[in-house]
Design an enzyme around this catalytic site. Structure first.
Site, PDB file in Angstrom:
ATOM      1  CG  ASP A 251      47.017  38.398  24.714  1.00 10.00           C
ATOM      2  OD1 ASP A 251      47.856  39.223  24.311  1.00 10.00           O
ATOM      3  OD2 ASP A 251      45.800  38.497  24.465  1.00 10.00           O
TER       4      ASP A 251
ATOM      5  CG  HIS B  86      38.836  33.647  39.594  1.00 12.16           C
ATOM      6  ND1 HIS B  86      39.559  34.526  40.367  1.00 12.16           N
ATOM      7  CD2 HIS B  86      37.570  34.119  39.563  1.00 12.16           C
ATOM      8  CE1 HIS B  86      38.762  35.492  40.797  1.00 12.16           C
ATOM      9  NE2 HIS B  86      37.553  35.265  40.318  1.00 12.16           N
TER      10      HIS B  86
ATOM     11  CG  ASN C  18      49.534  41.040  21.564  1.00  7.31           C
ATOM     12  OD1 ASN C  18      48.353  41.389  21.474  1.00  7.31           O
ATOM     13  ND2 ASN C  18      49.903  40.006  22.301  1.00  7.31           N
TER      14      ASN C  18
ATOM     15  CG  ASN D 187      29.520  37.514  41.743  1.00  7.67           C
ATOM     16  OD1 ASN D 187      29.767  38.710  41.670  1.00  7.67           O
ATOM     17  ND2 ASN D 187      30.320  36.591  41.246  1.00  7.67           N
TER      18      ASN D 187
ATOM     19  CE1 TYR E  29      37.215  43.248  57.928  1.00 12.86           C
ATOM     20  CE2 TYR E  29      38.375  42.225  56.090  1.00 12.86           C
ATOM     21  CZ  TYR E  29      37.727  42.122  57.311  1.00 12.86           C
ATOM     22  OH  TYR E  29      37.594  40.906  57.918  1.00 12.86           O
TER      23      TYR E  29
ATOM     24  CB  VAL F 272      39.229  46.958  51.146  1.00 15.19           C
ATOM     25  CG1 VAL F 272      39.032  46.323  49.778  1.00 15.19           C
ATOM     26  CG2 VAL F 272      40.240  46.158  51.961  1.00 15.19           C
TER      27      VAL F 272
ATOM     28  CB  SER G  87      35.671  37.836  40.066  1.00 19.73           C
ATOM     29  OG  SER G  87      35.701  37.256  41.331  1.00 19.73           O
TER      30      SER G  87
END
Length: 645
Positions: free
Chosen positions: A381, A405, A419, A497, A509, A512, A559
């Site tokens: 995939d 991860h 697909n 988390n 920061y 970011v 995440s």
């Protein structure tokens, strides 16, 4: 495994609900809503939900795979060859048996063997599966086995009704996800894997901290006991460097840019920091560890040999976006045919992603770096979606994921769309640059993370996902972040988390763009960190995505929220390649759908991302035609300090 199951049972026995109700008078979730006890119980219930959803994903995908096998055999392909090929592609299919209707199974064509320890139980379910398939019914048994040895049996009739396929499927992925989420959601203390000499400390004071309970993870950082990071105001001469090595009895010295990492067996970090006080240094700090917001066990897994990254496109150019971003238009009622989309991917409709595809579906020249645990380079995939990447840990060009991860994060961004397989990613054409900076334990040093960021910045990344973090403000890491930011890269990071307001890095920061997580009800995810540095919110609860070994899993965490925003940033830049990173950030803020209290708040930032609206704004704006207020790009907390005079 017993402690996991007992904890889950306790949580479910208490009647925990995953999405707590908030009164109309208090729409924003405050810290009092998510107490430590409530947070832990909610996380345990969420873990159980992720495991169940992963089981469902496995069963759904296995049904699709069985249908494919039967179609191939019906089309005239040799059954033995088809079964062998399917087992090679799906190593979790321990046993496959094709036979004619009413033909005894032992006379059918077989690939693989039944696991010896569960042979009797598997055989009883196989008999049931064969009987059901011969009667024209699809069959799936309950799970059986324990820990990593969990299985189920599936049976399926052919479309013609003259044959069937039955088999035993290994579901060790359920154990992996359970273990994964216990650490991801900080439901157990930071584990010493005996790989690192690690200290757990309070981030503010660097005083030793005992981490015995999940809530102790808040504000806790981890560093190497016998290492420090040093940036000199002027690089030391060879003689000075030799003196330092001799005086601290250094066993190794690493250098990245102007920064050094010193390792010694004879001195611990605090003593080393004190030693460098006599030298003219810009900073000296512990060598911190950065973790995914999905921390993993050390499985002593080695990366495979070097392999191609499933793509012949090695164009890392920062030039203009090619005109072949989209080869055809899609209808307003378009729905992708990926077989896990409709039932499991609540996150894409929630963020108006499908509507956004009407306007732009990405461009191959807007490269997305995933700085993480690597990516499964062979996942079907992700075929053709990956550029040749880099493994910082082993210093080679094989960023194969040995954790899971990074593969999950990448699937959220770029899994192939329409697909007839698995899940749909948010972008169709953007290429992913995989950079492995975290090892098989899910941890990486400041040095490896910084090196990966710099490497990606030098190899064409225009957007970068950082689903990793620590509560320590590292000057070394910040230098790398500034380097990428100054190259006009949009940097997106997960907030963490631990349901804490303490800023985590690199998310906090100012260069970011920080991401919080929400659930399917547009409420704050119970685990999501918050604060005045949050940019926007994205889905982060039970997100279905790609997983190593041709599998799919549902995971929760910031995440999982971060790559939604990373994909959006790439779509914005694909729409308008002239936009600067700061303008991309502002478009994501301006287009977000407000949640919580009106306007910006510390739980949701500027709100839930809206892909369609963001792409529309990107089409309207150019860097020359639109001017933002001075310092508009600073985080809300810094603006408040600047203007509160």
């Amino acid at each position: 495994m017993r402690r996991y199951l007992s904890a889950i049972t306790l949580a479910l026995g208490l009647g925990i609900v995953l999405f707590p109700h908030h009164s109309n008078n208090e729409n924003k979730p405050g810290p009092e809503v998510y107490s430590a006890k409530h947070e832990t119980n909610s996380k345990l219930a969420l873990l159980e939900q992720d495991v169940k959803l992963t089981d469902d994903l496995c069963r759904t995908q296995c049904s699709t795979d069985y249908s494919k096998v039967l179609s191939q055999i019906e089309a005239g392909e040799p059954a033995a060859q088809v079964l062998s090929a399917m087992k090679t592609q799906h190593e979790k299919m321990d046993l496959l048996i094709w036979s004619k209707t009413n033909q005894p199974m032992d006379q059918g064509i077989k690939a693989g063997e039944i696991p010896i320890s569960y042979k009797e139980q598997a055989n009883s379910y196989l008999i049931e599966a064969k009987r059901a398939a011969d009667a024209g019914r699809h069959y799936q048994s309950p799970k059986f086995g324990a820990a990593q040895q969990v299985y189920f049996v599936q049976g399926m009739p052919s479309s013609a009704g003259d044959s069937s396929l039955v088999g035993v499927i290994h579901q060790d992925i359920l154990h992996q996800v359970t273990d994964h989420q216990m650490k991801n959601l900080r439901l157990e203390p930071y584990p010493n894997e005996n790989r690192w000499k690690v200290e757990s400390v309070d981030t503010d004071t660097l005083q030793d901290k005992v981490v015995d309970h999940p809530e102790d993870n808040q504000g806790t950082s981890h560093y190497h006991q016998n290492e420090v990071v040093v940036k000199f105001k002027q690089n030391p001469t060879e003689a000075q460097l030799a003196q330092i090595k001799n005086e601290i009895k250094a066993t190794s010295v690493q250098k990245l840019g102007y920064t050094y990492v010193f390792r010694t067996e004879g001195m611990e970090a605090k003593a080393l920091m004190a030693y460098f006080g006599k030298w003219d240094v810009a900073y000296v700090e512990p060598h911190f560890l950065y973790l995914t917001n999905d921390y993993y066990d050390d499985q002593d897994a080695d990366s495979t040999d070097s392999t191609d990254a499933n793509s012949s496109d090695s164009n890392y150019s920062h030039g203009t976006v090619s005109t072949d971003t989209q080869t055809s238009s899609i209808s307003p009622n378009f729905k992708p045919n990926d077989n896990l989309f409709s039932k499991y991917q609540w996150n894409l409709p929630s963020t108006e992603t499908v509507q956004g595809w009407q306007l732009n579906r990405g461009a191959k020249d807007v490269v997305i770096a995933v700085v993480d645990t690597g990516v499964d380079l062979q996942h079907p995939d992700l075929k053709g979606q990956l550029l040749p990447g880099y493994n910082v840990i082993k210093d080679n060009d094989n960023p194969q994921d040995d954790v899971g991860h990074g593969t999950h994060v990448t699937g959220v961004i770029a899994a192939l769309v329409n697909n007839n397989l698995g899940v749909a990613g948010m972008t169709w054409y953007n290429k992913v640059l995989p950079v492995k900076v975290l090892d098989q334990t899910g941890a990486g040093s400041t040095y490896s993370v910084a090196q990966g960021i710099i490497w990606a910045a030098d190899h064409g990344a225009k957007v970068m996902n950082l689903s990793l973090g620590n509560y320590a403000d590292s000057g070394f890491l910040h230098d790398a972040i500034k380097y990428a930011y100054d190259k006009d890269i949009a940097l997106i990071a997960a907030s963490g988390n631990d349901n804490t307001e303490r800023p985590g890095y690199p998310a906090a920061y100012p260069e970011v763009f920080a991401v919080a997580a929400s659930d399917s009800q547009n409420q704050k995810a119970s685990f999501s960190n918050y604060g005045d540095y949050i940019g926007v919110t994205a889905p982060g609860v039970s997100i279905a995505s790609t997983y190593p070994d041709n599998q799919y899993a549902a995971l929760s965490g910031t995440s999982m929220a971060s790559p939604h925003v990373t994909a959006l940033a790439a779509l914005i830049r694909s729409t308008n390649p002239n936009l600067k990173n700061t303008e991309v950030y502002q478009i994501m803020r301006d287009s977000a759908r407000d949640l919580g209290t009106k306007g910006f708040d510390k739980y949701f930032g500027y709100g839930l991302i809206d892909v369609a609206k963001a792409i529309q704004l990107a089409e309207q704006r150019t860097s020359t035609a639109f001017t933002f207020p001075q310092n508009w790009f600073l985080p809300q907390r810094l603006m408040a300090k600047k203007f509160a005079k």
